[in-house]
Scaffold this motif. Structure first.
Motif: not given
Length: 134
Positions: A97-117
């Motif tokens: 996401k930071l390198q702009q390889f994908t146009t994924m929403k930021l909420a989707y980026v955090f799904i693994p972190l939320w699952a981990l928490l």
């Protein structure tokens, strides 16, 4: 592959310091590096932890291992493995996401972190409120 507590703490601080230095250089625009390069200390540290975890899990396969007290231990090791993979997925998605390889929403980026928490909270609750029945 046994490390003392002091070695583990030193290794953790070393890789955290390297990551933070590289992150500050990137955010101050002093280093025009790729975001995947910034996260290299994190991934090296995770790779070391994964190798240690896999070696410990593979130690159950050797002859002479007593499996009577190992059912809880293997569940805990499996949770650690899943947690490491979720952290790796979060770091990869964040870098993409930071390198702009994908146009994924930021909420989707955090799904693994939320699952981990959430998994960490379940593990904590289980360890606090579990009543051992003999």
């Amino acid at each position: 592959m046994r490390m003392s507590l002091a070695q583990r703490v030193l290794l953790t601080w070393l890789f955290t310091l390297l990551f933070l230095i590289m992150l500050v250089l990137k955010l101050d625009e002093k280093a025009p590096w790729n975001w995947f390069l910034i996260f290299i200390p994190v991934w090296i540290f995770d790779a070391i932890l994964l190798v240690m975890l896999i070696v410990k899990m593979a130690g159950r396969c050797k002859s002479g291992f007593d499996p009577r007290n190992g059912s809880q231990n293997i569940k805990k090791k499996a949770w650690y493995l899943i947690a490491m993979l979720l952290k790796l997925a979060f770091c990869l998605a964040l870098c993409a996401k930071l390198q702009q390889f994908t146009t994924m929403k930021l909420a989707y980026v955090f799904i693994p972190l939320w699952a981990l928490l959430i998994g960490g909270m379940v593990e904590l609750g289980y360890n606090i409120f579990y009543v051992r029945r003999d």
